[in-house]
Structure formats: C-alpha cells, structure tokens
Design an enzyme around this catalytic site. Sequence first.
Site, PDB file in Angstrom:
ATOM      1  N   ASP A   1      50.627  60.842  45.552  1.00  0.00           N
ATOM      2  CA  ASP A   1      51.062  59.699  46.358  1.00  0.00           C
ATOM      3  C   ASP A   1      52.037  60.175  47.424  1.00  0.00           C
ATOM      4  O   ASP A   1      52.793  61.125  47.218  1.00  0.00           O
ATOM      5  CB  ASP A   1      51.754  58.647  45.475  1.00  0.00           C
TER       6      ASP A   1
ATOM      7  N   ASP B   1      55.116  58.721  49.793  1.00  0.00           N
ATOM      8  CA  ASP B   1      56.053  57.654  50.110  1.00  0.00           C
ATOM      9  C   ASP B   1      56.776  57.990  51.408  1.00  0.00           C
ATOM     10  O   ASP B   1      56.992  59.161  51.737  1.00  0.00           O
ATOM     11  CB  ASP B   1      57.080  57.487  48.988  1.00  0.00           C
TER      12      ASP B   1
ATOM     13  N   ASP C   1      67.682  60.472  42.202  1.00  0.00           N
ATOM     14  CA  ASP C   1      68.089  61.008  40.907  1.00  0.00           C
ATOM     15  C   ASP C   1      68.323  62.515  40.886  1.00  0.00           C
ATOM     16  O   ASP C   1      69.425  62.975  40.594  1.00  0.00           O
ATOM     17  CB  ASP C   1      67.077  60.604  39.823  1.00  0.00           C
TER      18      ASP C   1
END
Length: 561
Positions: free
Chosen positions: A79, A81, A179
Amino acid sequence: MIKTFIDRLLGKKAGAKSAKGKVPLGKRVDVPASEHRIDPELLDERAVRVVRTLKEAGFEAYIVGGAVRDLLVGRRPKDFDVATNATPEEVKGLFRRAFIIGRRFRIVHVIFGRGREHEVVEVSTFRAYLDNSAAEAVGGNEKTSKAELANKSHAVDASGRVLRDNVWGPQIEDAARRDFTVNAMYYDPTTQIVVDYHGGLKDIERKVLRMIGDPVTRYREDPVRIVRVVRFAAKLGFAIEAKTRAPIPEMAALLDNIPVSRLFDETIKLLQTGHAVASVEELRKQGLASRFPMLDVLIGPGADRPEHAARRKFVELALADTDRRVTEGRPVAPSFLLACLLWHEVLAGWQRAKAAGEAPFPALMGAVDAVFDARVGDISGRGKLGTDMREIWGMQPRFERRTGSAPHALVEQPRFRAGYDFLRLRADAGEADGTLAEWWEDFSLGSPEEREALLAAAREEQHKVRRVPAGAAKAAPAEGGAPARRPRTRKPAAADAEAAEALEAAGQGEGPAEADDGTEPAGEAAAPARKRRRRRRKPAGDVPEGSGAPGEAGAAPDAAG
C-alpha cells in the site's frame, strides 16, 4: 491545546517545547537518491499522481510511512500512503473520486479504478504532536463514549489511549507522532528526496526497530503499537531495540482496552505479512500469547499437549501455506485464514451440541455464532467475511457426497476453491482422507467423460461399503422361508451434510438445498424411490467461473477479503 494553538498564531516555534523534552521533534535531514538508492520502478504510478496533483496545487506532499520503509529495503510496498499539509476538505476538492473517512483520524481515500480492481491511495494531513496530559479525558472508549467524543478534536481515555487526534500541524511534528523511526520518513517522488527526522535510515541499515520518544508513553497512547512492533520485527527480520522491548510485558495489559474488532483486524494483519509463522513465534517470545485468543491453538495454555497435536498441525500448515502464497504474490483471503484458525472450535461446539440432542443445523449455527462472539467480536461490518467462512465450513461435510448431481453443483460454487484448499489442508494434517482430496482435485480438473468415470468409481466404492461384511449374522428368515429384507442403511454423515447445506443457504439467503444434489434427505431411509432431478449439461470446454483448478483459496472472489 489552546496554548499550543495561540503559540502557532503568534509564530512561536515548536522547538521551544522540544527543549523541555516533551516532544522529540528531531532534526530534518534530506537524503538524496545517491544515498538512499530507492528504485523508482517500485513506485505506484497512482500514488505518484496524487503527490504530483497536490504539489501542483501548491501543497506539500510525500509518500510516507511503511511504503518508504519498504522501498528503502528494496521491497515493493503493498500500500502507498500520502501525507500533505492540505486539509481533508482541500484534498477532496482536488480529486473526482475522493471520500473523507474516519473519526479518530480524519483521512481521505482517493480511489482509482472500479470493482475488484480498484485501488485506494490514503491521504492524511500532517498532524500536531500534542501533550496528551492536556487532552480532554472521557470515561469509556470509542463505542461507549460517542456522545462525549462528539465535536472533540483531542481526547484520551482513562489509560491515556488517544481516542481523537484531529489537530493539524507541521511536518516535523507529524514525524514525531509516528511510532517507529523506520516509519517516520517521507519520500518525494518528484525530487527523489527522502526526509528523515529521527535517524530512520540508519536504523534500517542496522536492522533495528526503535520507538520515537518514551516507549511507555507511546504504548499508552496506542497499545496496538505492541502488536505492530511484533509484526514489523517478524516481517523485516529486525531486532527490537532494548528500550522499546523492555516495557512490552508490563504494557500488554493495555490491549484489554482495545475494541475486540480492532484487535481482530490487527491480528489478521499480523498473519498476512508473509511471515505468519515468525510472527506467532515473536508473540511467544515477547510473552504475549495470552493476549491473542484466536491463536490459542498454537501458543495458548496447553497448546503443546499431545491431544492437541492434530489441530496444531492443521493450523501450522495453514499459516505456512499463507506465507507461501504471499511470497509468490498470490492473494490471501482473511476469511480462509480465519476459518482455519477457528475450525476446531466450531467443530467441537457443533459436536457437543449434537451430543446434547440438538438438531444438526441449529447446533452448527449455534457453534458458529458462539465462536464469532468469543473470538471475532462485533462482526456487523463483516457480513461477507462471516458468509465466506460459513461456506468454507459448510462445504466440508458435502465433500463426502460424491453421487448424483451433488459434485457438479459443488464445483460450481463461487467458494469451491477455498473449500477445497481447506479440505486439502485437513488431509495433509491427517484429519481427512487424502484419497478424498485427490478425488475432488481430479474431478474439478477432469473432462466430462473423466468426471463420469470418477462418479462411477465413487458409486462402486459406496456399494462395497454398504455390503454386509462376511461373517456377519444373517438376517432371520421371514414367514414362508423368504429371507428378511435388510433395512436400508443411512448414508454416512447425511445429517451433517444436510446441516451444512442449510448453513450455506442461511449464508446466501436461500432456502433449503437438500434436493439440489439429488440425494435422499436424512431420516427417510425407507422412502420410495426418489424422482431424479434433471441436470443441465454444459458443453465440453465450457468451464464455469467458480470451478477452476483447486489450490487457489482466496483467489478471484476472495481476493478483496
């Protein structure tokens, strides 16, 4: 939060906050293509188009997060983003097919293509790194405190977990709130520059997973990061840095505050990276076995007992098969994997209910519902997932029936290939007859003549099974010396097969299906000869869409999961 907003209006720099050590903002480093060596051939043209459109409109835009990480290690990301300083409304206005979604984080889905071949590029706005001690606290969670969360842009629950975080900010703060360092880099495909604030590129070279900021605080903000660090460690083969690893056992209890449905989604992701076996081992290593009830068969209490060896082998084979498919670039359906994980619980519940005198169909439905409630949580939005699992499970008793038109009808089912792969795994684990799996493979691939020969062989085999064994006591003769008529034997698993068909009918919104395959209903052993149902014959070479070669579970209709 108000003070932060006023500081921005007055032009005060965020660096003043970082001096107190509250926000690890890092320092921007632009890494040229000569150093990062990202292969442009691995990029997705649609994601590049989104970046270019945003930049042409005057905004900043970058490919971000896991996609950049995978590009840096030479992998093609699954994917892509995009992150930008444009607001969701501004992004939506630039694309014809774009939709704003999400409550906790408002993002935009830009959609290309239609149907099963469509692709979604997720676009998020740079977010501010806020002091969660200043956030508004609510008493419950996302579901129990909907009224309290209404119109709030920054809110946490009693444990400090972030429930709302929709405050926009600069890129440097957006990087700080991510994170791990390896996930906090930005790539501009138009200039081929990687922007790195926290030494993520060096950590990739060292193969280390390191949390940005204080690990305890970051785990409290979002306990799912505990699952993510395990997933990345297994997927990338990276070591978890000591400070990042140390709080995990203590913080693991926070996973109890996560909605069951979200933890379910994260568990599925954990098992679909192509490193499911390594992920399960990493969970065991980090002492997280008790937090993943769906994996009890592998790492739960008593999983190593000899009496559980068969079901453990079945699930291990399913995970290894999933890893192989991902490595080969083939689709993997969550419904198939989940059906494998929960099969023995459904089977045990079904058998218990039948032993207690419950009819087969209600017993099976009750067992499925009980397992869904205990392991999956709220599946109101997972109707297709539940239907697919029911079909896979419901096919297993039907594979025992190889007479009449039943086999022809079964191979035409849209989920036949998934059901067959499930049967094959059961055979490999020693739970089902291997010759049965081979028969169905030959039947699904055979020509009309070969199929008729296989059906004839199956009928002959069935007749042999029905014959009275040699040495068995002879039936007492009737009056007049004529031998007594032997009662007709009920077909094995007939009731189970009837329940399976009823289960499939319930999942598809159809009525009872026991007449579809020309076999006799259970409980009518002495009924007169049944009327044979005419079956439309397809011309040779006209292979139905759902009857392709076995071994492709999850392909075609399952690909979208």
